[in-house]
Design a protein around this motif. Sequence first.
Motif, PDB file in Angstrom:
ATOM      1  N   LEU A 120     -15.877   5.687  -4.626  1.00  9.95           N
ATOM      2  CA  LEU A 120     -14.563   6.233  -4.290  1.00  9.95           C
ATOM      3  C   LEU A 120     -13.468   5.374  -4.904  1.00  9.95           C
ATOM      4  O   LEU A 120     -13.634   4.167  -5.113  1.00  9.95           O
ATOM      5  N   VAL A 121     -12.333   5.991  -5.169  1.00  8.48           N
ATOM      6  CA  VAL A 121     -11.211   5.301  -5.813  1.00  8.48           C
ATOM      7  C   VAL A 121      -9.946   5.516  -4.980  1.00  8.48           C
ATOM      8  O   VAL A 121      -9.959   6.215  -3.965  1.00  8.48           O
ATOM      9  N   GLU A 122      -8.871   4.909  -5.431  1.00  6.93           N
ATOM     10  CA  GLU A 122      -7.576   5.116  -4.785  1.00  6.93           C
ATOM     11  C   GLU A 122      -7.303   6.603  -4.619  1.00  6.93           C
ATOM     12  O   GLU A 122      -7.396   7.378  -5.565  1.00  6.93           O
ATOM     13  N   ALA A 123      -6.995   7.017  -3.376  1.00  9.97           N
ATOM     14  CA  ALA A 123      -6.607   8.391  -3.023  1.00  9.97           C
ATOM     15  C   ALA A 123      -7.763   9.387  -3.047  1.00  9.97           C
ATOM     16  O   ALA A 123      -7.522  10.598  -2.988  1.00  9.97           O
ATOM     17  N   SER A 124      -9.007   8.919  -3.125  1.00 17.23           N
ATOM     18  CA  SER A 124     -10.135   9.845  -3.027  1.00 17.23           C
ATOM     19  C   SER A 124     -10.099  10.575  -1.691  1.00 17.23           C
ATOM     20  O   SER A 124      -9.827   9.978  -0.649  1.00 17.23           O
ATOM     21  N   ILE A 125     -10.406  11.879  -1.726  1.00 15.58           N
ATOM     22  CA  ILE A 125     -10.550  12.617  -0.476  1.00 15.58           C
ATOM     23  C   ILE A 125     -11.890  12.243   0.141  1.00 15.58           C
ATOM     24  O   ILE A 125     -12.899  12.110  -0.555  1.00 15.58           O
ATOM     25  N   LEU A 126     -11.913  12.037   1.442  1.00 14.41           N
ATOM     26  CA  LEU A 126     -13.140  11.641   2.120  1.00 14.41           C
ATOM     27  C   LEU A 126     -13.992  12.874   2.433  1.00 14.41           C
ATOM     28  O   LEU A 126     -13.455  13.985   2.564  1.00 14.41           O
ATOM     29  N   PRO A 127     -15.299  12.693   2.585  1.00 18.67           N
ATOM     30  CA  PRO A 127     -16.154  13.843   2.902  1.00 18.67           C
ATOM     31  C   PRO A 127     -15.708  14.587   4.154  1.00 18.67           C
ATOM     32  O   PRO A 127     -15.819  15.806   4.243  1.00 18.67           O
ATOM     33  N   GLU A 128     -15.186  13.849   5.126  1.00 19.46           N
ATOM     34  CA  GLU A 128     -14.588  14.420   6.333  1.00 19.46           C
ATOM     35  C   GLU A 128     -13.647  13.378   6.908  1.00 19.46           C
ATOM     36  O   GLU A 128     -13.788  12.184   6.622  1.00 19.46           O
ATOM     37  N   PRO A 129     -12.665  13.790   7.709  1.00 20.54           N
ATOM     38  CA  PRO A 129     -11.760  12.807   8.298  1.00 20.54           C
ATOM     39  C   PRO A 129     -12.529  11.803   9.169  1.00 20.54           C
ATOM     40  O   PRO A 129     -13.511  12.168   9.826  1.00 20.54           O
ATOM     41  N   ILE A 130     -12.100  10.558   9.145  1.00 20.25           N
ATOM     42  CA  ILE A 130     -12.762   9.511   9.918  1.00 20.25           C
ATOM     43  C   ILE A 130     -11.779   8.833  10.866  1.00 20.25           C
ATOM     44  O   ILE A 130     -10.571   8.778  10.609  1.00 20.25           O
ATOM     45  N   PHE A 131     -12.301   8.342  11.968  1.00 24.23           N
ATOM     46  CA  PHE A 131     -11.545   7.609  12.984  1.00 24.23           C
ATOM     47  C   PHE A 131     -11.641   6.130  12.658  1.00 24.23           C
ATOM     48  O   PHE A 131     -12.724   5.560  12.628  1.00 24.23           O
ATOM     49  N   THR A 132     -10.490   5.505  12.370  1.00 31.34           N
ATOM     50  CA  THR A 132     -10.468   4.098  11.956  1.00 31.34           C
ATOM     51  C   THR A 132      -9.468   3.339  12.814  1.00 31.34           C
ATOM     52  O   THR A 132      -8.359   3.048  12.380  1.00 31.34           O
ATOM     53  N   PRO A 133      -9.836   3.017  14.046  1.00 31.15           N
ATOM     54  CA  PRO A 133      -8.893   2.402  14.982  1.00 31.15           C
ATOM     55  C   PRO A 133      -8.521   0.987  14.578  1.00 31.15           C
ATOM     56  O   PRO A 133      -9.155   0.354  13.726  1.00 31.15           O
ATOM     57  N   SER A 134      -7.464   0.494  15.210  1.00 34.02           N
ATOM     58  CA  SER A 134      -7.053  -0.892  14.998  1.00 34.02           C
ATOM     59  C   SER A 134      -6.532  -1.461  16.304  1.00 34.02           C
ATOM     60  O   SER A 134      -6.314  -0.737  17.283  1.00 34.02           O
ATOM     61  N   THR A 135      -6.348  -2.767  16.322  1.00 38.09           N
ATOM     62  CA  THR A 135      -5.762  -3.423  17.488  1.00 38.09           C
ATOM     63  C   THR A 135      -4.302  -3.026  17.619  1.00 38.09           C
ATOM     64  O   THR A 135      -3.681  -2.551  16.662  1.00 38.09           O
ATOM     65  N   LYS A 136      -3.757  -3.233  18.784  1.00 40.05           N
ATOM     66  CA  LYS A 136      -2.336  -2.990  19.023  1.00 40.05           C
ATOM     67  C   LYS A 136      -1.686  -4.358  19.198  1.00 40.05           C
ATOM     68  O   LYS A 136      -1.649  -4.919  20.286  1.00 40.05           O
ATOM     69  N   ALA A 137      -1.210  -4.903  18.083  1.00 45.20           N
ATOM     70  CA  ALA A 137      -0.738  -6.282  18.066  1.00 45.20           C
ATOM     71  C   ALA A 137       0.676  -6.400  18.623  1.00 45.20           C
ATOM     72  O   ALA A 137       1.490  -5.479  18.487  1.00 45.20           O
ATOM     73  N   PRO A 138       1.020  -7.533  19.250  1.00 43.89           N
ATOM     74  CA  PRO A 138       2.405  -7.776  19.679  1.00 43.89           C
ATOM     75  C   PRO A 138       3.335  -7.807  18.475  1.00 43.89           C
ATOM     76  O   PRO A 138       2.901  -8.027  17.344  1.00 43.89           O
ATOM     77  N   ARG A 139       4.616  -7.608  18.758  1.00 41.66           N
ATOM     78  CA  ARG A 139       5.607  -7.622  17.676  1.00 41.66           C
ATOM     79  C   ARG A 139       5.546  -8.940  16.924  1.00 41.66           C
ATOM     80  O   ARG A 139       5.464 -10.013  17.507  1.00 41.66           O
ATOM     81  N   PRO A 222      -6.424  11.782  -7.723  1.00 40.25           N
ATOM     82  CA  PRO A 222      -7.129  10.570  -7.307  1.00 40.25           C
ATOM     83  C   PRO A 222      -7.253   9.579  -8.451  1.00 40.25           C
ATOM     84  O   PRO A 222      -7.199   9.941  -9.625  1.00 40.25           O
ATOM     85  N   GLY A 223      -7.396   8.311  -8.094  1.00 43.46           N
ATOM     86  CA  GLY A 223      -7.528   7.261  -9.090  1.00 43.46           C
ATOM     87  C   GLY A 223      -6.249   6.513  -9.358  1.00 43.46           C
ATOM     88  O   GLY A 223      -6.230   5.578 -10.174  1.00 43.46           O
ATOM     89  N   ARG A 224      -5.190   6.891  -8.673  1.00 43.70           N
ATOM     90  CA  ARG A 224      -3.899   6.196  -8.840  1.00 43.70           C
ATOM     91  C   ARG A 224      -3.111   6.306  -7.544  1.00 43.70           C
ATOM     92  O   ARG A 224      -3.447   7.088  -6.661  1.00 43.70           O
ATOM     93  N   ALA A 225      -2.048   5.508  -7.454  1.00 45.44           N
ATOM     94  CA  ALA A 225      -1.141   5.609  -6.315  1.00 45.44           C
ATOM     95  C   ALA A 225      -0.412   6.942  -6.371  1.00 45.44           C
ATOM     96  O   ALA A 225      -0.107   7.447  -7.457  1.00 45.44           O
ATOM     97  N   GLN A 226      -0.113   7.505  -5.209  1.00 48.27           N
ATOM     98  CA  GLN A 226       0.549   8.803  -5.120  1.00 48.27           C
ATOM     99  C   GLN A 226       2.031   8.630  -4.770  1.00 48.27           C
ATOM    100  O   GLN A 226       2.420   7.658  -4.125  1.00 48.27           O
ATOM    101  N   PHE A 227       2.838   9.605  -5.164  1.00 43.95           N
ATOM    102  CA  PHE A 227       4.208   9.686  -4.658  1.00 43.95           C
ATOM    103  C   PHE A 227       4.128   9.911  -3.149  1.00 43.95           C
ATOM    104  O   PHE A 227       3.361  10.765  -2.691  1.00 43.95           O
ATOM    105  N   SER A 228       4.885   9.143  -2.376  1.00 45.68           N
ATOM    106  CA  SER A 228       4.780   9.215  -0.918  1.00 45.68           C
ATOM    107  C   SER A 228       6.105   9.590  -0.280  1.00 45.68           C
ATOM    108  O   SER A 228       7.146   9.033  -0.627  1.00 45.68           O
ATOM    109  N   TYR A 229       6.039  10.526   0.685  1.00 46.15           N
ATOM    110  CA  TYR A 229       7.214  10.882   1.475  1.00 46.15           C
ATOM    111  C   TYR A 229       7.268  10.012   2.736  1.00 46.15           C
ATOM    112  O   TYR A 229       7.381  10.521   3.848  1.00 46.15           O
ATOM    113  N   ASP A 230       7.176   8.731   2.579  1.00 44.48           N
ATOM    114  CA  ASP A 230       7.109   7.847   3.736  1.00 44.48           C
ATOM    115  C   ASP A 230       7.550   6.455   3.311  1.00 44.48           C
ATOM    116  O   ASP A 230       8.109   6.278   2.235  1.00 44.48           O
ATOM    117  N   LYS A 231       7.276   5.457   4.131  1.00 48.89           N
ATOM    118  CA  LYS A 231       7.796   4.127   3.829  1.00 48.89           C
ATOM    119  C   LYS A 231       6.929   3.342   2.842  1.00 48.89           C
ATOM    120  O   LYS A 231       7.167   2.157   2.628  1.00 48.89           O
TER     121      LYS A 231
END
Length: 277
Positions: A120-139, A222-231
Motif C-alpha cells: 500500500l502507498v500514500e492514500a491507498s484505499i483500504l480493503p474495508e474501513p478499519i477501527f484505529t483508536p487512540s488515547t485521549k491525551a491531556p492538552r 493514490p501514491g501522492r499527497a491529496q488536496f485536503s479540505y481540512d487542516k
Amino acid sequence: MELLHSGKVRDVYADGEDLILVASDRISIYDVVLPTPVPDKGRLLTALSLWWFEQLADLVPNHVVSATDVPAEFAGRAIRCRRLEMVPVECVARGYLTGGGLAEYERTGAVSGVELPRGLVEASILPEPIFTPSTKAPRGEHDEPITYQQVVDKVGAETAERLRQITIDVYRRGAELAAERGILVADTKIELGWAADGTLVLGDEVLTSDSSRFWPAESYQPGRAQFSYDKQYVRDWATAAGWDKQPPAPEVPAEVIEATRARYVEVYEKLTGNTWA
C-alpha cells in the motif's frame, strides 16, 4: 454559566443541567494550539456538525439539546448539550491510508494492530474501513495509537465492540453521503459518551474539517499527497517551516489562514448544499 473546561478548540460551560459547547476560531495541529485563529472556523464547525448529527440520527443518538437556546454572545458557534460521561478513547475510522496511519503502516505493516496488505502507498484505499483508536491525551500531550485489545482492557469487551461498530457505521454513512457530493472521507475521529440513562451517545463534533480528512474525488490519485479540505494544509505549512511540533507554535501567515478558511467553507458548502453567508 460556569466555565468547566477550555480545550484546544472548544470551551465547555455548565448551564443548569445542560452544557454549552462553544467552538472557537482556534486551530490546533499535532495537539498544539496555534496562536493565529481562522475567522469563522467555530461557526463553520458548529454548522457542519449540526448537519451531520441530523444525517446520523438513525445510527446513533447525539448530545444536542438545542442549537438556538444558547447565550447571545455565542450564537452560531454554540450547542446546548446533554451531559455525558465521555469514553476514555479516541474513536477513529480509516478508509484510506494516510497521515499517522501511513507512518505506522510503513514501520509495522499494520495500523493500531490491524494487519494490512503489503504494497500500500500514500492514500491507498483500504480493503474495508478499519477501527484505529487512540488515547485521549491531556492538552499539550499527543494522542497515541492503541490496539483494539487495549480498548477492551480500558472499557470492557462489550463496550469496545459497540465503540468499534458505531465508529465504522458513522464512517460508512459519512463516506457514502460525502461521495455523492464529490468528497472522499479518508478518515474521521468521533467522541462517544454515556448519557444518564445508560445510552451511548455521539458528542463533541462529527465529520468536520477538524476531525476528518476530506479529499476531492475528482483529483484523487493514490501514491501522492491529496488536496485536503481540512487542516492538513496547515500541517504541511508547519512541517515545511521546520516547526518541531512542540509549543510554542509559530504565528501562521495570513495567506495560509485565508486558504484554510476557504477550504473549510468550500467543503461545508459541498457537503450541505448551503451557501456560507
